[in-house]
Motif scaffolding. Structure first.
Motif, PDB file in Angstrom:
ATOM      1  N   ALA A 147      -5.337  -9.089   9.207  1.00 57.24           N
ATOM      2  CA  ALA A 147      -4.861 -10.289   9.768  1.00 57.24           C
ATOM      3  C   ALA A 147      -3.530 -10.502   9.328  1.00 57.24           C
ATOM      4  O   ALA A 147      -2.919 -11.330   9.910  1.00 57.24           O
ATOM      5  CB  ALA A 147      -5.913 -11.406   9.298  1.00 57.24           C
ATOM      6  N   GLN A 148      -2.826  -9.997   8.394  1.00 54.17           N
ATOM      7  CA  GLN A 148      -1.450 -10.312   8.126  1.00 54.17           C
ATOM      8  C   GLN A 148      -0.471  -9.698   9.307  1.00 54.17           C
ATOM      9  O   GLN A 148       0.592  -9.986   9.413  1.00 54.17           O
ATOM     10  CB  GLN A 148      -1.072  -9.339   6.997  1.00 54.17           C
ATOM     11  N   ASN A 149      -1.184  -8.836  10.196  1.00 53.32           N
ATOM     12  CA  ASN A 149      -0.162  -8.405  11.354  1.00 53.32           C
ATOM     13  C   ASN A 149      -0.749  -9.263  12.495  1.00 53.32           C
ATOM     14  O   ASN A 149      -0.420  -8.642  13.675  1.00 53.32           O
ATOM     15  CB  ASN A 149      -0.645  -6.972  11.851  1.00 53.32           C
ATOM     16  N   THR A 150      -1.183 -10.391  12.381  1.00 57.99           N
ATOM     17  CA  THR A 150      -1.272 -11.215  13.807  1.00 57.99           C
ATOM     18  C   THR A 150      -0.104 -12.351  13.585  1.00 57.99           C
ATOM     19  O   THR A 150       0.329 -12.797  12.393  1.00 57.99           O
ATOM     20  CB  THR A 150      -2.569 -12.281  13.396  1.00 57.99           C
ATOM     21  N   SER A 151       0.355 -12.672  14.689  1.00 56.10           N
ATOM     22  CA  SER A 151       1.222 -13.979  14.877  1.00 56.10           C
ATOM     23  C   SER A 151       0.675 -14.916  14.523  1.00 56.10           C
ATOM     24  O   SER A 151      -0.548 -15.274  14.516  1.00 56.10           O
ATOM     25  CB  SER A 151       2.131 -13.744  16.180  1.00 56.10           C
TER      26      SER A 151
END
Length: 330
Positions: free
Chosen positions: A238-242
């Protein structure tokens, strides 16, 4: 004048239990002795005595007692399990056997067990809350334990389906650079989720659940416009979601559903001009009722021991690590 050495006695009922407790060539007992060198431990018959320096003897007794409880629960001891019990005794954990003896049932007689206090808190948070953030470095079991909890909920009838998703952004790669059609492009991102399910349920059962819609694995973009009822939904990486993607995902939550959001806030692969939705969501939602945030650390790494050392080295060098206290916040 020095205090008199303390002595404690632990009786073990049954020769078989004693052999399992001591280990092959007494290796388990030797591990405890090495961990608490100021204790004097003597095993004779069905009794183990603990003497020497008081604090060391007390901790050694606690370690061996916890190992005995695990054996009485039917668990088989190995060197890794013994080491984890010893580490928890050194950290003054009340019940190491309670941590290692907990179980997540994932079918076919298979159970997944937490290896650390942090992992147990994480599992308990998933069971007790509607929305859970599991944040920590690689190897802490964030995704694996979330999926184990999802499988347990499905098999127990608590939910009717599992939805697993993740954003298609990794290490600077973009889908346009990958070969094949859209499905082929997404497969490398979803492969870790498939692998974990295969390990827990087996390929045939996963295929059967997938065919009837009880298990769905899809890219995050496919979640738009949906309401996910009667499901446990896991968002991985989820760290790669905007921020917009995270809001979109969170608002998919339906009735009788749970969401588990996992990520490592030190490994964001987004462009520098796109803030991570994970960090933002954690900050603004941590005080919301029925939301739990669990931070796992290097102490919760369950891969090869050097992985924990690598994580700690990067944290010390300022190359990662949130520096926040581990635990669930409600």
């Amino acid at each position: 004048m020095l205090p008199a050495p303390s002595r404690s006695l632990l009786r073990v009922s049954g020769a078989g239990l004693m052999l399992d407790l001591l280990g092959d060539r007494d290796r388990h007992l030797r591990a405890v002795e090495a961990a608490f060198p100021d204790a004097v431990i003597v095993a004779r018959g069905n009794e183990i005595t603990f003497g020497g320096e008081e604090e060391a003897a007390s901790r050694a007794y606690k370690a061996v007692e916890e190992l005995l409880i695990l054996i009485q629960q039917g668990l088989r001891l190995d060197a890794e399990g013994v080491r984890r019990v010893i580490d928890m005794v050194k950290e003054s954990v009340d019940s190491p056997s309670g941590v290692l003896g907990s179980a997540v049932e994932v079918g076919r007689g298979k159970v997944i067990r937490p290896k650390t206090v942090g992992q147990l808190r994480y599992i308990e948070a998933i069971r007790d809350h509607t929305l859970v953030f599991g944040i920590g470095p690689a190897g802490t079991g964030k995704t694996y334990l979330a999926m184990a909890a999802a499988v347990e909920a499905l098999l127990s009838g608590a939910v009717r389906r599992i939805v697993l998703t993740r954003p298609a952004v990794e290490a600077g790669e973009r889908l346009g650079f990958l070969p094949g059609d859209l499905e082929a492009k997404f497969n490398p991102y979803l492969r870790p989720l498939h692998d974990a399910l295969f390990e827990m349920l087996g390929p045939e059962e996963v295929a059967a659940y997938t065919d009837r819609g009880a298990i769905e694995i899809a890219p995050l973009a496919y979640m738009r416009g949906r309401t996910l009822n009667d499901a446990i939904v896991v968002l991985d990486e989820a760290q790669n979601t905007s921020r917009a993607q995270m809001k979109m995902f969170l608002t998919r939550l339906g009735f009788n559903s749970k969401m588990v959001i996992t990520g490592d806030d030190t490994q964001v692969d987004l462009p520098t001009d796109r803030p991570s939705g994970l960090n933002h969501a954690e900050r603004i939602l941590r005080a919301v009722r029925d939301v739990a945030v669990v931070h796992l650390t290097a102490a919760d790494v369950v891969r090869h021991r050097i992985v924990a050392a690598i994580v700690e080295a990067y944290e010390a060098a300022g190359g990662g690590g949130s520096g926040r206290r581990r635990g669930a916040r409600r």
